[in-house]
Design an enzyme around this catalytic site. Structure first.
Site, PDB file in Angstrom:
ATOM      1  CG  ASP A 129       9.544   8.088  52.362  1.00  0.00           C
ATOM      2  OD1 ASP A 129      10.197   8.995  51.592  1.00  0.00           O
ATOM      3  OD2 ASP A 129       9.813   6.787  52.518  1.00  0.00           O
ATOM      4  CG  ASP A 132       4.647  26.546  61.520  1.00  0.00           C
ATOM      5  OD1 ASP A 132       4.598  27.372  62.408  1.00  0.00           O
ATOM      6  OD2 ASP A 132       4.371  25.525  61.833  1.00  0.00           O
ATOM      7  CG  ASP A 177       6.239  27.698  66.511  1.00  0.00           C
ATOM      8  OD1 ASP A 177       5.547  26.956  66.769  1.00  0.00           O
ATOM      9  OD2 ASP A 177       7.566  27.972  67.032  1.00  0.00           O
ATOM     10  CD  GLU A 179       2.450  27.980  68.583  1.00  0.00           C
ATOM     11  OE1 GLU A 179       2.378  26.708  68.867  1.00  0.00           O
ATOM     12  OE2 GLU A 179       3.232  28.750  68.657  1.00  0.00           O
ATOM     13  CG  HIS A 237       2.534  20.449  65.429  1.00  0.00           C
ATOM     14  ND1 HIS A 237       1.857  21.309  65.163  1.00  0.00           N
ATOM     15  CD2 HIS A 237       3.824  21.138  66.023  1.00  0.00           C
ATOM     16  CE1 HIS A 237       2.565  22.531  65.595  1.00  0.00           C
ATOM     17  NE2 HIS A 237       3.719  22.293  66.071  1.00  0.00           N
ATOM     18  CG  ASP A 238       3.142  21.582  69.361  1.00  0.00           C
ATOM     19  OD1 ASP A 238       3.914  20.778  69.254  1.00  0.00           O
ATOM     20  OD2 ASP A 238       3.162  22.683  69.137  1.00  0.00           O
TER      21      ASP A 238
END
Length: 584
Positions: A51, A128, A230, A284, A351-352
């Site tokens: 950040d 993505d 995706d 994917e 990430h999943d």
């Protein structure tokens, strides 16, 4: 007797496949090379990486400030999770404007600077593409739900109420798992395989498809180097809406994936867009079978070029553990199928899913570092393109939240609501989420031991793993035995040895419940990989087919010498070693 016959049959099958693979290997080597096959891909979750402005959310300027870190890793490409405009119902996988940047992440100027900075460091950028669904806040959907006669109506799937209740369809993220949401304005239901705020796009509509292709060209013309598609295996629907058998959701890909016109759309996409650029295109999901995956990525299909399949991800979802033999057989089955045609992505985390060291390794204080390095060794020594999730190079592990209020993932939150509404065991659910929730991999990247791990000066959007004071970049960069140092070494090793990219894979002792032993062979180059997936020490006897005389140790996740003597080796708990083997 039955078990003995089964074991003999399994061994016979793998022997035959091994022989076939040996005979058919290394054909037409000159034509097999491609930059995307040789790349090491680093998956970067923008919201949690760095950040720059203190709002607690990672952003593009934060990534730009860490480009030299990415360069130091030795990776060749960065895959960014979605950065497009989004209300963030599903952390960016609900897109409201495909040609703009999410405000929390920055501006298009920031994106252009990021792309230029990566390219300056010879790192490619993969974006993505979320094309099965949009956000319900996308202008297309706002128009579509304004009236039944709106020009954008057919950009989505609708069911008018006068036809009665829609044929049931399962939703992954809906509290009631109902994929049809009623819209009072037009007295119709719209389809959403994921959350209610993610209406599915109607790929049967040629105008919609052309809009998507133009959007893809917009980003490719900017100079990006690849596209990850995706959930695209769900894009084509059977619009007869026939009823599926009870319990079909337990085999959801069989019914939702690889719809009737999917290949037609991909061939059209390839001809219209992809074939015009030298890019990586990742499928994917890749269907539910080997045949499905080949149909998506084989070169003569003219569709996509890399399969990102989930069979290995489905192993290890039980907190009680998994069988190494299942993992070995899955890797082996997919490798042998793709030995001469098509190409695979190799990964253990994204990430999943949970952190790989918590799912496939051992995240205890004693073994976390060793098992993390072992899993890195597996990814970097398999045939295929390695996809490596940010933070795994540090050995980051699951955070294991105790309270539902700590979670941010819609999948966990809505599943909790569903469990509670049904009166089911909430504590059992929460215990499993500590192991399996997607938020385990989405906690902020651990840069240093300062407050908030150096991720932000504000309040992070999701809690930071308490182990950041010891598991972080600054600490590990100073330690030559750290996970980070090991990652850099093995990436360099892979890039220096084409055998680790293109070489034949052959598994040995596949029924061994603790040791994963395999070779990679390319002409006269041969490498032996030994991985001890256990907390036990072993003296392991290597198959006599492998000549270990004068074997040279290339990398070891333990300090000290590990020698091969008379085809035997002593392996410590969670030890991984890679040897160069002399060929006759």
């Amino acid at each position: 007797m039955r078990n003995s016959i089964g074991l003999t049959f399994t061994c016979l099958i793998f022997f035959v496949i091994n022989c076939f693979s040996q005979q058919s290997s290394n054909n037409n080597k000159a034509s097999r090379a491609a930059w995307w096959k040789e790349a090491v891909v680093y998956q970067l979750y923008p919201r949690s990486f760095k950040d720059s402005d203190g709002d607690g959310v990672g952003d593009l300027k934060g990534i730009i400030s860490k480009l030299d870190y990415l360069k130091s890793l030795g990776v060749d490409a960065v895959w960014l999770n979605p950065i497009f405009s989004s209300p963030n119902d599903d952390n960016g996988y609900d897109i409201s404007d495909y040609r703009n940047i999410m405000k929390e992440f920055g501006t298009m100027k920031d994106f252009d600077e990021l792309l230029a900075g990566l390219h300056k460091r010879k790192i490619k950028l993969i974006l993505d593409m979320v094309l099965n669904h949009s956000s319900d806040e996308h202008e297309w959907f706002k128009q579509a739900k304004s009236s039944r006669t709106n020009p954008y109506r057919n950009y989505y799937h609708w069911w008018p109420e006068e036809k009665g209740k829609p044929t049931p369809r399962y939703s992954f993220f809906d509290v009631n798992n109902d994929a049809w949401k009623y819209d009072a304005t037009t007295k119709s239901y719209y389809l959403h395989y994921f959350s209610q705020k993610q209406p599915d796009l109607n790929w049967e509509n040629e105008k919609l498809r052309n809009e998507v292709y133009d959007m893809m060209k917009f980003w490719l013309d900017k100079g990006i180097d690849g596209l990850r598609m995706d959930a695209f295996q769900y894009a084509s629907k059977d619009t007869t809406w026939k009823k599926y058998p009870e319990g079909y959701e337990k085999e959801i890909i069989k019914y939702y994936g690889m719809g009737p016109n999917l290949h037609q759309y991909l061939k059209e996409m390839n001809k219209t867009v992809i074939s015009k650029y030298n890019v990586m295109t990742v499928a994917e999901g890749a269907g539910s079978t080997l045949e499905d995956a080949h149909a998506l990525v084989d070169e003569d299909r003219h569709e996509l070029n890399m399969a990102y399949h989930f069979e290995i991800m489905d192993i290890g979802n039980d907190p009680r553990g998994y069988k190494l033999t299942d993992l070995k057989k899955a890797f082996t089955r997919w490798d042998y199928s793709f030995a001469d045609k098509g190409w695979l992505a190799i990964f253990l985390s994204n990430h999943d899913v949970p952190r790989m060291v918590s799912k496939y390794g051992n995240d205890s204080l004693q073994f976390r570092s060793y098992s993390s390095k072992l899993l890195t060794t597996l990814i970097m020594t398999m045939r295929g393109t390695p996809f490596y999730f940010n933070g795994d190079e540090l050995g980051m592990s699951n955070i294991k939240f105790n309270n539902i209020d700590d979670y941010r993932d819609i999948a966990t939150i809505n599943a909790y609501k569903s469990i509670k509404a049904k009166g089911e065991d909430v504590q059992t659910f929460m215990d499993k989420q500590k192991f399996i929730s997607r938020d385990n991999t989405r906690t902020p990247f651990q840069w240093d031991a300062s407050p908030n791990a150096g991720f932000t000066t504000g309040k992070p959007w999701i809690n930071i793993n308490p182990n950041y004071k010891t598991v972080n970049v600054v600490t590990e960069e100073k330690n030559p035995s750290s996970e980070l140092s090991y990652f850099k070494k093995i990436v360099a090793l892979r890039k220096s040895m084409p055998v680790l990219v293109y070489g034949d894979y052959k598994v040995f002792d596949i029924e061994n419940p603790d040791i994963y032993c395999y070779t990679r062979t390319d002409g006269k180059d041969k490498v032996l990989v030994l991985l001890n997936f256990s907390t036990k020490a072993f003296t392991y006897t290597i198959d006599k087919q492998i000549n270990t005389t004068a074997a040279k140790l290339l990398i070891n996740n333990y300090n000290g010498v590990t020698a091969l003597t008379n085809n035997k080796i002593s392996l410590k708990p969670w030890q991984s070693v890679v040897f160069k083997i002399n060929q006759p």
